[in-house]
Design a protein around this motif. Structure first.
Motif, mmCIF file in Angstrom:
data_model
loop_
_atom_site.group_PDB
_atom_site.id
_atom_site.type_symbol
_atom_site.label_atom_id
_atom_site.label_comp_id
_atom_site.label_asym_id
_atom_site.label_seq_id
_atom_site.Cartn_x
_atom_site.Cartn_y
_atom_site.Cartn_z
ATOM 1 N N ASN A 140 0.835 -1.201 0.000
ATOM 2 C CA ASN A 140 0.000 0.000 0.000
ATOM 3 C C ASN A 140 0.872 1.255 0.000
ATOM 4 O O ASN A 140 0.539 2.265 0.589
ATOM 5 C CB ASN A 140 -0.915 0.006 1.230
ATOM 6 C CG ASN A 140 -1.870 1.177 1.245
ATOM 7 O OD1 ASN A 140 -2.402 1.571 0.218
ATOM 8 N ND2 ASN A 140 -2.063 1.766 2.405
ATOM 9 N N GLN A 172 4.436 7.290 0.375
ATOM 10 C CA GLN A 172 3.210 7.537 1.136
ATOM 11 C C GLN A 172 2.212 6.396 0.893
ATOM 12 O O GLN A 172 2.236 5.761 -0.149
ATOM 13 C CB GLN A 172 2.588 8.869 0.716
ATOM 14 C CG GLN A 172 3.460 10.069 1.012
ATOM 15 C CD GLN A 172 3.722 10.245 2.493
ATOM 16 O OE1 GLN A 172 2.808 10.154 3.307
ATOM 17 N NE2 GLN A 172 4.971 10.492 2.842
ATOM 18 N N ASP A 230 -3.656 4.439 -0.179
ATOM 19 C CA ASP A 230 -5.042 4.728 0.166
ATOM 20 C C ASP A 230 -5.222 6.154 0.680
ATOM 21 O O ASP A 230 -6.279 6.750 0.498
ATOM 22 C CB ASP A 230 -5.605 3.701 1.150
ATOM 23 C CG ASP A 230 -4.814 3.585 2.436
ATOM 24 O OD1 ASP A 230 -3.674 4.094 2.496
ATOM 25 O OD2 ASP A 230 -5.333 2.973 3.386
ATOM 26 N N GLU A 231 -4.210 6.733 1.281
ATOM 27 C CA GLU A 231 -4.291 8.123 1.733
ATOM 28 C C GLU A 231 -3.893 9.089 0.624
ATOM 29 O O GLU A 231 -4.561 10.096 0.398
ATOM 30 C CB GLU A 231 -3.373 8.342 2.936
ATOM 31 C CG GLU A 231 -3.811 7.630 4.184
ATOM 32 C CD GLU A 231 -2.826 7.837 5.319
ATOM 33 O OE1 GLU A 231 -2.041 8.816 5.292
ATOM 34 O OE2 GLU A 231 -2.844 7.017 6.249
ATOM 35 N N ALA A 232 -2.797 8.789 -0.054
ATOM 36 C CA ALA A 232 -2.252 9.715 -1.055
ATOM 37 C C ALA A 232 -3.129 9.828 -2.297
ATOM 38 O O ALA A 232 -3.043 10.825 -3.020
ATOM 39 C CB ALA A 232 -0.845 9.289 -1.451
ATOM 40 N N ASP A 239 -6.546 9.446 -2.111
ATOM 41 C CA ASP A 239 -7.894 9.824 -1.673
ATOM 42 C C ASP A 239 -8.182 11.254 -2.124
ATOM 43 O O ASP A 239 -7.411 12.175 -1.839
ATOM 44 C CB ASP A 239 -7.987 9.718 -0.151
ATOM 45 C CG ASP A 239 -9.392 9.936 0.379
ATOM 46 O OD1 ASP A 239 -10.133 10.769 -0.181
ATOM 47 O OD2 ASP A 239 -9.731 9.278 1.379
ATOM 48 N N ASP A 287 -10.087 13.445 -1.079
ATOM 49 C CA ASP A 287 -10.158 14.401 0.028
ATOM 50 C C ASP A 287 -8.777 14.906 0.468
ATOM 51 O O ASP A 287 -8.676 15.897 1.187
ATOM 52 C CB ASP A 287 -10.873 13.782 1.227
ATOM 53 C CG ASP A 287 -12.348 13.530 0.959
ATOM 54 O OD1 ASP A 287 -12.922 14.187 0.065
ATOM 55 O OD2 ASP A 287 -12.925 12.652 1.635
ATOM 56 N N ASN A 288 -7.734 14.229 0.066
ATOM 57 C CA ASN A 288 -6.375 14.616 0.463
ATOM 58 C C ASN A 288 -5.615 15.359 -0.634
ATOM 59 O O ASN A 288 -4.402 15.528 -0.532
ATOM 60 C CB ASN A 288 -5.582 13.377 0.885
ATOM 61 C CG ASN A 288 -6.089 12.810 2.183
ATOM 62 O OD1 ASN A 288 -6.589 13.539 3.029
ATOM 63 N ND2 ASN A 288 -5.973 11.502 2.340
ATOM 64 N N TYR A 301 -1.008 17.553 1.350
ATOM 65 C CA TYR A 301 0.428 17.285 1.451
ATOM 66 C C TYR A 301 1.253 18.535 1.206
ATOM 67 O O TYR A 301 0.835 19.442 0.485
ATOM 68 C CB TYR A 301 0.842 16.195 0.460
ATOM 69 C CG TYR A 301 0.267 14.852 0.815
ATOM 70 C CD1 TYR A 301 0.936 14.000 1.675
ATOM 71 C CD2 TYR A 301 -0.958 14.441 0.313
ATOM 72 C CE1 TYR A 301 0.401 12.764 2.023
ATOM 73 C CE2 TYR A 301 -1.505 13.220 0.648
ATOM 74 C CZ TYR A 301 -0.815 12.390 1.504
ATOM 75 O OH TYR A 301 -1.346 11.174 1.837
#
Length: 97
Positions: A31, A38, A41-43, A45, A47-48, A52
């Motif tokens: 992942n 990074q 799943d976060e990088a 998304d 919404d993100n 950063y």
């Protein structure tokens, strides 16, 4: 064993806890963006998108490497198969010229 456990005669090299740590590491690495490291799943998304920050950091060793390669290529040297060995001479290591 990876975490420093001494294996006694007749004991397995990998305990259940060792396997769990190894499998958890595989999950983390699967992942992970191969470029920035990074978590995918976060990088990725939506919404993100603006979450950063990036910081430019100059590596003096890489700068020297890139300049050396560029100079070599400017003299018609081919970079095909070219490897660059970088070292810091001992007399420079502790801030002495």
């Amino acid at each position: 064993m990876f975490l420093g456990r001494v294996v006694a005669d007749g004991e397995p090299l990998w305990l259940d806890e060792d396997r769990a740590w190894a499998l958890a590491l595989l999950d983390v690495e699967a992942n992970q963006c191969p470029d920035c490291g990074q978590p995918w799943d976060e990088a990725t998304d939506k919404d993100n998108e603006f979450a950063y920050q990036a910081q430019l950091i100059l590596c003096h060793a890489c700068t020297t490497s890139a300049k050396t390669v560029r100079s070599y290529q400017d003299k018609n040297g081919s970079a095909d198969g070219l490897h660059v060995h970088i070292e810091r001479p001992r007399e420079v290591r502790h801030g002495h010229a």
